[in-house]
Structures are given as structure tokens and as C-alpha cells.
Design a protein around this motif. Structure first.
Motif, short mmCIF file in Angstrom:
data_model
loop_
_atom_site.label_atom_id
_atom_site.label_comp_id
_atom_site.label_asym_id
_atom_site.label_seq_id
_atom_site.Cartn_x
_atom_site.Cartn_y
_atom_site.Cartn_z
N ASN A 211 0.85 -1.17 0.00
CA ASN A 211 0.00 0.00 0.00
C ASN A 211 0.91 1.25 0.00
OD1 ASN A 211 -1.75 2.10 0.66
ND2 ASN A 211 -2.98 0.87 2.03
N GLY A 212 1.46 1.54 -1.16
CA GLY A 212 2.48 2.57 -1.29
C GLY A 212 3.84 2.06 -0.82
N SER A 213 4.90 2.80 -1.16
CA SER A 213 6.23 2.47 -0.63
C SER A 213 6.20 2.57 0.89
CB SER A 213 7.29 3.45 -1.12
OG SER A 213 7.25 3.56 -2.49
N ASP A 214 5.31 3.40 1.39
CA ASP A 214 5.25 3.61 2.83
C ASP A 214 5.04 2.28 3.57
OD1 ASP A 214 5.61 6.25 2.28
OD2 ASP A 214 3.53 6.83 2.62
N GLU A 215 4.26 1.38 2.99
CA GLU A 215 4.07 0.08 3.65
C GLU A 215 5.38 -0.70 3.68
OE1 GLU A 215 1.17 -2.71 2.03
OE2 GLU A 215 1.58 -4.13 3.64
N ILE B 284 -3.72 5.36 -6.27
CA ILE B 284 -4.04 3.94 -6.10
C ILE B 284 -3.21 3.30 -5.00
CG2 ILE B 284 -4.71 3.77 -8.53
CD1 ILE B 284 -2.26 2.00 -9.05
N ARG B 285 -2.17 3.98 -4.50
CA ARG B 285 -1.31 3.49 -3.42
C ARG B 285 -0.72 2.13 -3.79
NH1 ARG B 285 0.67 6.47 -2.29
NH2 ARG B 285 1.37 5.87 -0.24
N LEU B 286 0.30 2.16 -4.60
CA LEU B 286 0.97 0.93 -5.00
C LEU B 286 2.48 1.16 -5.00
CD1 LEU B 286 0.61 -2.00 -5.89
CD2 LEU B 286 0.34 -1.21 -8.24
N GLY B 287 3.14 0.49 -4.06
CA GLY B 287 4.59 0.60 -3.94
C GLY B 287 5.23 -0.76 -4.17
N MET B 288 6.50 -0.73 -4.57
CA MET B 288 7.20 -1.98 -4.91
C MET B 288 8.51 -2.07 -4.15
SD MET B 288 6.90 -1.38 -9.02
CE MET B 288 6.85 0.41 -8.97
N ASN C 225 17.70 11.79 -4.54
CA ASN C 225 17.27 12.03 -3.17
C ASN C 225 16.17 13.08 -3.09
OD1 ASN C 225 17.40 11.77 -0.34
ND2 ASN C 225 18.87 13.45 -0.16
N ASN C 226 15.28 12.89 -2.16
CA ASN C 226 14.24 13.85 -1.84
C ASN C 226 14.61 14.45 -0.48
OD1 ASN C 226 11.87 15.20 -1.27
ND2 ASN C 226 10.56 13.39 -1.23
N PRO C 227 14.71 15.75 -0.28
CA PRO C 227 14.24 16.83 -1.16
C PRO C 227 15.33 17.45 -2.02
CG PRO C 227 14.77 17.77 0.97
CD PRO C 227 15.14 16.29 1.03
N LEU D 195 17.56 1.01 -0.97
CA LEU D 195 17.82 2.07 -1.95
C LEU D 195 16.47 2.50 -2.54
CD1 LEU D 195 19.79 3.79 -3.64
CD2 LEU D 195 19.89 1.89 -5.26
N ASP D 196 16.04 3.70 -2.18
CA ASP D 196 14.73 4.20 -2.62
C ASP D 196 14.90 4.88 -3.98
OD1 ASP D 196 12.26 5.42 -2.97
OD2 ASP D 196 12.04 5.91 -0.85
N GLU D 197 14.34 4.26 -5.00
CA GLU D 197 14.43 4.79 -6.37
C GLU D 197 13.11 5.38 -6.85
OE1 GLU D 197 15.85 1.71 -8.99
OE2 GLU D 197 17.94 1.93 -8.34
N ALA D 198 12.38 6.04 -5.94
CA ALA D 198 11.07 6.60 -6.30
C ALA D 198 11.14 7.50 -7.53
CB ALA D 198 10.49 7.38 -5.12
N TYR D 199 12.30 8.17 -7.73
CA TYR D 199 12.42 9.14 -8.83
C TYR D 199 13.35 8.67 -9.93
CZ TYR D 199 10.12 11.99 -5.36
OH TYR D 199 9.22 12.45 -4.44
N ASN D 200 13.73 7.41 -9.94
CA ASN D 200 14.72 6.93 -10.90
C ASN D 200 14.30 7.13 -12.36
OD1 ASN D 200 15.63 4.25 -12.64
ND2 ASN D 200 17.29 5.18 -11.47
N PHE E 276 4.47 3.48 -7.85
CA PHE E 276 3.59 3.93 -8.94
C PHE E 276 3.18 5.40 -8.75
CE2 PHE E 276 2.13 0.32 -11.64
CZ PHE E 276 2.90 -0.67 -11.07
N SER E 277 3.66 6.04 -7.68
CA SER E 277 3.14 7.37 -7.32
C SER E 277 3.71 8.53 -8.12
CB SER E 277 3.38 7.65 -5.84
OG SER E 277 2.70 6.74 -5.02
N LYS E 278 4.88 8.38 -8.73
CA LYS E 278 5.52 9.55 -9.33
C LYS E 278 5.52 9.43 -10.86
CE LYS E 278 5.96 10.89 -5.19
NZ LYS E 278 6.97 10.48 -4.24
C1 LIG Z 1 7.04 10.11 -3.07
C2 LIG Z 1 8.06 9.19 -2.51
C3 LIG Z 1 7.79 7.83 -2.33
C4 LIG Z 1 6.44 7.28 -2.69
O1 LIG Z 1 5.75 6.81 -1.62
P1 LIG Z 1 4.37 6.05 -1.90
O2 LIG Z 1 3.98 5.61 -0.53
O3 LIG Z 1 4.68 4.91 -2.82
O4 LIG Z 1 3.44 7.03 -2.52
C5 LIG Z 1 8.77 7.00 -1.86
N1 LIG Z 1 9.99 7.47 -1.58
C6 LIG Z 1 10.31 8.76 -1.76
C7 LIG Z 1 11.68 9.23 -1.47
C8 LIG Z 1 9.35 9.66 -2.22
O5 LIG Z 1 9.68 10.95 -2.36
#
Ligand SMILES: *Cc1c(COP(=O)(O)O)cnc(C)c1O
Length: 346
Positions: A75-79, A213-217, A150-152, A175-180, A204-206
Motif C-alpha cells: 500500500n504505497g512504498s510507505d508500507e 491507487i497506493r501501489l509501492g514496490m 534524493n528527496n528533497p 535504496l529508494d528509487e522513487a524518482y529513478n 507507482f506514485s511519481k
Molecule cells: C514520493 C516518494 C515515495 C512514494 O511513496 P508512496 O507511498 O509509494 O506514494 C517514496 N519514496 C520517496 C523518497 C518519495 O519521495
């Protein structure tokens, strides 16, 4: 790397997971389902979704060139972030190490799980040193969090330093590749076979434009995936999300087009920012956002809010004094932002 058993919390290693009705009967041939106390009416939403998200994983595996057994969906990467704490970090005893500043959810999940969160500050150019990061780890460090781009801060972390951390750390490297997808640096997915302690997060969020839809991998070895599956909620990815995930994969040409539009818009928008009187520095970006240092972040943030334009104020974040984080939007949105900032007077 320590053995997986050494890394895993003993209660999780020994856990016998909940076995759902759909786990126990997986065949396709049955036509009468009286095992899960479902309601026979209101198809298809009356049925519990596939707890193993099989169809979606098979499709995604082909796409990402990994095995379905190397994929965790949440349920998102957050899970996935929360689950790695719950699987590996003994509250009050274990710790994790992360670069700072970075995505805020790592620390929130650490705090929720009562796990010590050790921050290692980046340098002024937002680069990190593997040496410094590894020096912060000890024998109770289970996870190291890296986020690239990296965020931010928006920048890619140097690949050789990332690999140095993976090679030398005896725990797991997340290794968080949310923006790869917005970066010219290839994903580390291709190296999963070489690095058994590497866990890659994507979402799937970016780039895939499906935050709703909240889908993380998470991608890693089948052993680690099995452990995460053991502790997730049985039906953590609902039917509508599984279906929409497949839809998004089937129209990948759209995603490709969106990514290109955003990358093409990023450079000109950053150059427009460089010309603004209220902007002191525009930091380089490998993502769909960039960081800018302005004359007064709080004032400018509030000015934009008063015009109905929302950016992210990062003024209180380490190394980000007077910085705003700007997401690259649609053309009209970017134009409105620049017009508003052109009219800003201190
Ligand atoms: C936006 C973001 C996510 C995405 O999180 P979701 O729960 O999948 O929406 C993950 N990691 C980083 C660094 C982000 O900025």
C-alpha cells in the motif's frame, strides 16, 4: 552480509503467518466459493483480492526483468518502509542509519517502531561519503537508507559510493528509487543478483502518475520477499489497485510520454528560476522536482499560497535553509508559478 536469520527479529523469523481462505485454495478450476464468508452478490467487489497479487507481479516482473518472487507489492512504498522496520529492527535495541536530509517517512517509521534513527549529514553539495555513513553503523545496525535521486535535494547519489556501502555493510541497504525514471542513471535493479543485501524501492506514485491507487514496490532476493509477505496484511493491495496497476503497465507508452514531457520541462523551468530576483540558487536535479534557495522561503511560500499556488517549504530541513522544493507541473502550472514569482516584491 549477516545471514538472513541473524538480521531478522526472532519473533518474525519464527512467525507462523495467518493463512487466508485464498491462500489455502488457489486453483482456478473451482466455480463455487463458499470458503471465505463472502457475499455472492455485487461482483466483482464481493470477492477478496488475490493476496499474492500474482497476475500483477508476473506482468511487472517481465517489465522490470526480475522474477515475480523478487517483488513485494504494498500500500504505497510507505508500507514497505514500515515492514522492513518490523521485520528486521528490534525496538529499543537495533538501529538504522540514513543520509540527512532525505525522505521523512524513514524517520517516522523508525520513531513509530521505537528504533534509533542515525542521521549522517550530506555535504553542502548534497553528496555523501560511504566512509562516513559506514562509520555511523555498529553491530546493531540492521538497515541503511539511501534515496537516489534524493528527496528533497533532487540529486543522484554517486553510484560508486552507493556500491561501496552495499559491499561493505553487513546488513540490508534500502535504496529508494522513487524518482529513478526521471534520472539518466540506470536503476540498481539489474544488480540485485550481485548484491543479496540490496533492497530497491520503487513506486507507482511519481513517474507512473498513480499516487491515488497506493501501489509501492520492493525488489530484492526471494528470501527477503518471503519474509515481508509473511508479515504484511493478507489483503494489503486491494482489487481496484491490482487492476489499475495492470492497466498502467499496459499503457506504458503514456508513462514514457509523461516522463519525457516532465524532463523536457524541467530544464527551462529551472532556467526561468535562475533569472528570478528572489532566487539565490537553483540546485541540480535528476528528479521531477528541484530545490531552490530563495531570499526568504517563508515569505515567498506564504505569498504563493495567497495566490493558490502550493510549493513545498523545506526551510526547516537540514542544509535546506530558505529552500523551496518545486515540483515540475504541467506547462500552464509552471507558467503561473513563474508569473507569480516575477511579480513578487520583498
Ligand atoms: C514520493 C516518494 C515515495 C512514494 O511513496 P508512496 O507511498 O509509494 O506514494 C517514496 N519514496 C520517496 C523518497 C518519495 O519521495
Amino acid at each position: 552480509m549477516k545471514t538472513l536469520q541473524e538480521l531478522t527479529r526472532p519473533n518474525i523469523w519464527n512467525l507462523k503467518p495467518y493463512s487466508s481462505a485464498r491462500d489455502e485454495y488457489k486453483g482456478l478450476t473451482a466455480s463455487v466459493f463458499l470458503d471465505a464468508n463472502e457475499n455472492p452478490y455485487n461482483s466483482p467487489n464481493n470477492r477478496y483480492p488475490d493476496p499474492s497479487q500474482h497476475e500483477l507481479k508476473v506482468k511487472l516482473a517481465g517489465f522490470k526483468k526480475v522474477l515475480p518472487e523478487q517483488i513485494f507489492l504494498g500500500n504505497g512504498s510507505d508500507e514497505a518502509i514500515d515492514l522492513v522496520f518490523r521485520a528486521f529492527c528490534e525496538p529499543g535495541q537495533d538501529n538504522v542509519v540514513a543520509i540527512d536530509p532525505t525522505y521523512g517517512m524513514y524517520q517516522v517509521c523508525a520513531d513509530v517502531n521505537n528504533v534509533e534513527y542515525r542521521k549522517v549529514i550530506l555535504d553542502e553539495s548534497f553528496r555523501f561519503s560511504a566512509e562516513k555513513l559506514l562509520a555511523a553503523a555498529d553491530d546493531r545496525t540492521k538497515l541503511i537508507f539511501l534515496c537516489s535521486p534524493n528527496n528533497p535535494t533532487g540529486n543522484e547519489l554517486p553510484r560508486d559510493e552507493v556500491e561501496k556501502v552495499i559491499k561493505r555493510f553487513d546488513g540490508l541497504v534500502i535504496l529508494d528509487e522513487a524518482y529513478n525514471d526521471f534520472s539518466s542513471v540506470p536503476s540498481m535493479l539489474a544488480h540485485l543478483g550481485k548484491y543479496p543485501n540490496l533492497v530497491v524501492f520503487q513506486t507507482f506514485s511519481k513517474a507512473w502518475a498513480s499516487a491515488a491507487i497506493r501501489l509501492g514496490m520492493a525488489f530484492t532476493s526471494p528470501d527477503i520477499i518471503a519474509l515481508l509477505n509473511k508479515i504484511k496484511y493478507p489483503y494489503n493491495v486491494n482489487l481496484l489497485t491490482q487492476k489499475e496497476g495492470l492497466n498502467v503497465l499496459n499503457k506504458y507508452h503514456m508513462t514514457e510520454r509523461w516522463i519525457k514531457e516532465l524532463i523536457d520541462a524541467r530544464g527551462p523551468l529551472m532556467r526561468d528560476f535562475e533569472k528570478l530576483r528572489c532566487v539565490e540558487k537553483v540546485f541540480p536535479s535528476d528528479a521531477n522536482f528541484f530545490l531552490v534557495r530563495v531570499t526568504d522561503a517563508v515569505k515567498i511560500y506564504n505569498y504563493l499560497v495567497s495566490l493558490g499556488i502550493i510549493v513545498r517549504n523545506r526551510h526547516t530541513v537540514a542544509l535546506c535553509g530558505n529552500c523551496l522544493r518545486i515540483t515540475v507541473g504541467a506547462c500552464e502550472e509552471n507558467v503561473r508559478l513563474i508569473e507569480a514569482l516575477n511579480k513578487y516584491r520583498t
